[in-house]
Design a protein around this motif. Structure first.
Motif, mmCIF file in Angstrom:
data_model
loop_
_atom_site.group_PDB
_atom_site.id
_atom_site.type_symbol
_atom_site.label_atom_id
_atom_site.label_comp_id
_atom_site.label_asym_id
_atom_site.label_seq_id
_atom_site.Cartn_x
_atom_site.Cartn_y
_atom_site.Cartn_z
ATOM 1 N N HIS A 43 0.971 -0.933 0.128
ATOM 2 C CA HIS A 43 0.239 0.273 0.400
ATOM 3 C C HIS A 43 0.744 1.223 -0.089
ATOM 4 O O HIS A 43 0.776 2.768 -0.133
ATOM 5 C CB HIS A 43 -1.166 0.138 1.122
ATOM 6 C CG HIS A 43 -2.413 0.678 0.967
ATOM 7 N ND1 HIS A 43 -3.219 -0.105 0.679
ATOM 8 C CD2 HIS A 43 -2.482 1.960 0.556
ATOM 9 C CE1 HIS A 43 -3.884 1.209 0.118
ATOM 10 N NE2 HIS A 43 -3.995 2.357 0.975
ATOM 11 N N SER A 44 2.152 1.600 0.460
ATOM 12 C CA SER A 44 2.577 2.332 0.366
ATOM 13 C C SER A 44 3.381 2.580 -0.700
ATOM 14 O O SER A 44 3.696 3.974 -1.533
ATOM 15 C CB SER A 44 4.060 1.936 1.013
ATOM 16 O OG SER A 44 3.560 1.935 2.536
ATOM 17 N N ASP A 45 3.563 2.034 -1.988
ATOM 18 C CA ASP A 45 3.328 2.240 -3.040
ATOM 19 C C ASP A 45 2.268 2.559 -3.951
ATOM 20 O O ASP A 45 2.786 3.756 -4.444
ATOM 21 C CB ASP A 45 4.107 0.907 -3.944
ATOM 22 C CG ASP A 45 5.099 0.042 -3.283
ATOM 23 O OD1 ASP A 45 6.873 0.314 -3.749
ATOM 24 O OD2 ASP A 45 5.238 -1.049 -2.874
ATOM 25 N N GLY A 198 -2.300 -6.703 3.792
ATOM 26 C CA GLY A 198 -0.966 -7.259 4.628
ATOM 27 C C GLY A 198 -0.025 -7.061 5.367
ATOM 28 O O GLY A 198 0.960 -7.820 5.729
ATOM 29 N N VAL A 199 0.201 -5.865 5.451
ATOM 30 C CA VAL A 199 0.710 -5.447 6.887
ATOM 31 C C VAL A 199 -0.547 -5.807 8.562
ATOM 32 O O VAL A 199 -0.114 -6.769 9.073
ATOM 33 C CB VAL A 199 0.502 -3.634 7.443
ATOM 34 C CG1 VAL A 199 0.967 -3.747 8.182
ATOM 35 C CG2 VAL A 199 1.771 -3.855 6.160
ATOM 36 N N GLY A 200 -1.512 -5.615 8.290
ATOM 37 C CA GLY A 200 -2.536 -5.369 8.881
ATOM 38 C C GLY A 200 -2.484 -7.792 9.201
ATOM 39 O O GLY A 200 -2.571 -7.877 10.680
ATOM 40 N N GLU A 262 -3.282 0.589 14.083
ATOM 41 C CA GLU A 262 -3.631 0.722 12.894
ATOM 42 C C GLU A 262 -2.609 0.172 11.469
ATOM 43 O O GLU A 262 -2.176 0.822 11.972
ATOM 44 C CB GLU A 262 -3.521 2.223 13.428
ATOM 45 C CG GLU A 262 -4.460 3.762 12.710
ATOM 46 C CD GLU A 262 -4.368 3.867 10.830
ATOM 47 O OE1 GLU A 262 -4.829 3.939 10.258
ATOM 48 O OE2 GLU A 262 -2.610 3.074 10.573
ATOM 49 N N CYS A 263 -3.762 -0.493 10.825
ATOM 50 C CA CYS A 263 -2.928 -0.960 10.319
ATOM 51 C C CYS A 263 -3.465 -0.392 8.540
ATOM 52 O O CYS A 263 -3.745 -1.032 7.843
ATOM 53 C CB CYS A 263 -2.712 -2.023 9.268
ATOM 54 S SG CYS A 263 -1.945 -3.115 11.570
ATOM 55 N N VAL A 264 -4.343 0.897 8.654
ATOM 56 C CA VAL A 264 -4.816 1.460 7.644
ATOM 57 C C VAL A 264 -3.796 2.449 6.903
ATOM 58 O O VAL A 264 -3.881 2.541 5.582
ATOM 59 C CB VAL A 264 -6.668 1.878 7.566
ATOM 60 C CG1 VAL A 264 -7.225 2.061 6.799
ATOM 61 C CG2 VAL A 264 -6.958 0.355 7.701
ATOM 62 N N VAL A 286 0.799 2.250 12.906
ATOM 63 C CA VAL A 286 1.460 1.603 11.479
ATOM 64 C C VAL A 286 0.963 1.633 10.615
ATOM 65 O O VAL A 286 2.152 1.982 9.795
ATOM 66 C CB VAL A 286 0.903 0.001 11.848
ATOM 67 C CG1 VAL A 286 2.026 -0.979 11.365
ATOM 68 C CG2 VAL A 286 0.987 -0.401 12.856
ATOM 69 N N GLY A 287 -0.203 2.419 9.836
ATOM 70 C CA GLY A 287 -0.174 2.602 8.541
ATOM 71 C C GLY A 287 -0.155 3.932 8.485
ATOM 72 O O GLY A 287 0.528 4.768 9.189
ATOM 73 N N VAL A 288 0.584 4.613 7.143
ATOM 74 C CA VAL A 288 1.202 5.625 6.729
ATOM 75 C C VAL A 288 0.124 6.700 6.623
ATOM 76 O O VAL A 288 -0.852 6.461 5.283
ATOM 77 C CB VAL A 288 1.866 6.133 5.655
ATOM 78 C CG1 VAL A 288 3.119 6.968 5.323
ATOM 79 C CG2 VAL A 288 3.252 4.516 5.772
HETATM 80 N N1 APR Z 1 -11.220 0.299 9.402
HETATM 81 C C1 APR Z 1 -10.310 -1.090 8.978
HETATM 82 N N2 APR Z 1 -10.362 -1.142 7.907
HETATM 83 C C2 APR Z 1 -9.966 -0.346 6.704
HETATM 84 C C3 APR Z 1 -10.432 0.734 6.870
HETATM 85 C C4 APR Z 1 -11.135 1.349 7.925
HETATM 86 N N3 APR Z 1 -12.339 2.364 8.005
HETATM 87 N N4 APR Z 1 -10.469 1.446 5.743
HETATM 88 C C5 APR Z 1 -10.046 0.708 4.628
HETATM 89 N N5 APR Z 1 -9.153 -0.755 5.299
HETATM 90 C C6 APR Z 1 -9.227 -1.870 5.066
HETATM 91 C C7 APR Z 1 -8.942 -2.303 3.285
HETATM 92 O O1 APR Z 1 -10.326 -2.760 3.533
HETATM 93 C C8 APR Z 1 -7.652 -3.268 3.482
HETATM 94 O O2 APR Z 1 -8.039 -5.010 3.821
HETATM 95 O O3 APR Z 1 -7.624 -1.838 5.563
HETATM 96 C C9 APR Z 1 -6.944 -2.512 4.780
HETATM 97 C C10 APR Z 1 -5.500 -2.408 4.634
HETATM 98 O O4 APR Z 1 -5.249 -2.884 3.392
HETATM 99 P P1 APR Z 1 -3.617 -3.296 2.134
HETATM 100 O O5 APR Z 1 -4.194 -2.357 1.455
HETATM 101 O O6 APR Z 1 -3.628 -3.950 1.963
HETATM 102 O O7 APR Z 1 -2.609 -1.895 3.032
HETATM 103 P P2 APR Z 1 -1.175 -2.786 3.303
HETATM 104 O O8 APR Z 1 -0.164 -2.459 2.564
HETATM 105 O O9 APR Z 1 -1.553 -3.383 3.849
HETATM 106 O O10 APR Z 1 -0.683 -1.393 4.374
HETATM 107 C C11 APR Z 1 -1.847 -0.463 4.855
HETATM 108 O O11 APR Z 1 0.339 0.280 5.937
HETATM 109 O O12 APR Z 1 2.211 0.359 5.489
HETATM 110 C C12 APR Z 1 1.523 0.913 5.753
HETATM 111 O O13 APR Z 1 1.406 3.037 3.982
HETATM 112 C C13 APR Z 1 0.664 1.197 4.085
HETATM 113 O O14 APR Z 1 -0.958 2.896 5.039
HETATM 114 C C14 APR Z 1 -0.745 2.119 4.724
HETATM 115 C C15 APR Z 1 -0.794 0.364 5.848
#
Ligand code: APR
Ligand code: ZN
Length: 369
Positions: A43-45, A198-200, A262-264, A286-288
């Motif tokens: 997701h960071s890409d 992928g992160v969560g 927070e992985c969003v 955790v998310g960016v």
């Molecule tokens: N509440 C919960 N989950 C959510 C919400 C929300 N409001 N909005 C989106 N999501 C979920 C999406 O449905 C998705 O399954 O968050 C998940 C994000 O997963 P990916 O798109 O695979 O992103 P990921 O690569 O896991 O990265 C998550 O971590 O490293 C950072 O930059 C990255 O900010 C990003 C985060």
């Protein structure tokens, strides 16, 4: 001799990713050239594509790469042609106070290599000779990449598929490390993980490996919640629009969580993470998020309930320790990696991989070279 390489690039924010043949120059002092075997689409890409991470284009994407060393620059020790390696998206100088105190994710050099090699130079040019930036000192969504040695980690890939290895270098490290390195989840605790991507999913498996008694996965995408269960979630919640998510979670957890991740990448979700804690709980970002995304917290709840609000950058990675550690856990059958790889793409299909990421179709999509 320079290398010609197909690579995935951002040419303009919010426009489709483009695949071009670029030139990757030979390694100079303290650098290595690697031939990529696999690169995860993180997701960071996507955040570089959207400008959430504001890097000026053109940028070569990719920071979750696995490959083999094909050329070694002067001064590099400990690496030989043919070695299997992972990219690390933080440059670790090994000298600053952060590296010296076991927190290389905060290395002063990393801030200087957000879109270049650590010394500000680049080894990447397009067909017209224009310099191309590289995402986070890596730019490994390409057939070849020349990296500074501080962004490269040697691994033993025995019995691990390249696409599984690649995921260790960002998604697995970031999620698992948030639980294990940063929060240090205690056995028997209650955890909530927001976002089962992928992160969560890796935060979930980090909590499970730490012995959490209850793990609630929160994600609006039902398919992600099914995956979350396979990674160790004991409960799931798909938030409804307008729902008081923090309140629902306090109820579901019988009074609140000990840890919330927070992985969003949204301040609004961090507020939910903080809001679902019980006394003495810890919320981890955790998310960016976008640079201007802010959230307010009730100061008195930090004091009277002794809560903690913290961040986990790269899962508190010490890449030269943690990457081999994670691969060892996989080799011992204790860490899930295969289940993270939903779909493999050729580099030519990188635009499709980004569309699929944006629409939530994959746990992880991986470019395989
Ligand atoms: N509440 C919960 N989950 C959510 C919400 C929300 N409001 N909005 C989106 N999501 C979920 C999406 O449905 C998705 O399954 O968050 C998940 C994000 O997963 P990916 O798109 O695979 O992103 P990921 O690569 O896991 O990265 C998550 O971590 O490293 C950072 O930059 C990255 O900010 C990003 C985060
Ligand atoms: Zn990443």
């Amino acid at each position: 001799m320079p290398y010609l390489a197909k690579a995935a690039l951002v040419r303009a924010h919010n426009a489709p990713v483009v695949v071009e043949t670029i030139t990757v120059a030979d390694p100079q002092r303290d650098e290595l050239t690697i031939r990529l075997q696999a690169c995860g689409v993180c997701h960071s890409d996507l955040s570089v594509v959207t400008g959430t991470l504001p890097l000026p284009p053109p940028v070569v994407l990719g920071h979750e790469g696995m490959g083999q060393v094909v050329a070694v620059g002067a001064g590099v020790t400990g690496f030989a042609v043919g070695d299997s390696v992972l990219s690390s998206f933080i440059s670790m100088c090994g000298q600053c106070r952060w590296c010296s105190s076991g927190r290389p994710e905060l290395c002063n050099l990393a801030a200087k290599s957000v879109s270049t090699l650590p010394d500000g130079s680049l080894r990447t040019t397009d067909a017209a000779g224009q310099r191309l930036s590289i995402f986070s000192g890596c730019g490994v969504m390409a057939e070849y990449a020349t990296l500074h040695v501080s962004n490269v980690v040697a691994i033993d890939a025995t019995g691990v598929a390249p696409e599984c290895c690649a995921l260790v270098s960002c998604g697995v490290m970031t999620g698992w490390g948030a639980a294990v390195n940063t929060a240090r989840v205690v056995a028997g605790s209650t955890c909530v993980v927001f976002g089962a991507g992928g992160v969560g999913l890796n935060a979930i498996q980090g909590c499970a490996m730490s012995g959490a008694a209850a793990i609630v996965a929160v994600d609006p995408n039902d398919a992600k919640l099914t995956l979350a269960r396979a990674f160790g979630a004991t409960h799931t919640l798909a938030p409804e629009p307008g729902q008081d998510v923090a309140k629902a979670l306090r109820k579901l957890t019988g009074g609140g969580a000990d840890y919330a991740f927070e992985c969003v990448g949204l301040g609004s979700v961090l507020a939910q993470a903080f809001g679902c804690l019980r006394k003495a709980g810890t919320a981890v970002m955790v998310g960016v998020a976008r640079p201007d995304d802010q959230v307010s917290v009730r100061c008195s709840s930090l004091l009277f309930e002794e809560k903690t609000l913290t961040g986990s950058l790269y899962g508190g990675a010490r890449p030269r320790v943690d990457f081999p550690r994670l691969l060892g856990l996989y080799q011992a059958g204790r860490l899930k990696l295969d289940e993270l790889v939903t779909r493999r793409y050729s580099i030519d299909d990188a635009p499709q991989a980004f569309d699929d990421l944006a629409s939530g179709r994959n746990a992880r999509g991986v470019i395989v070279f």
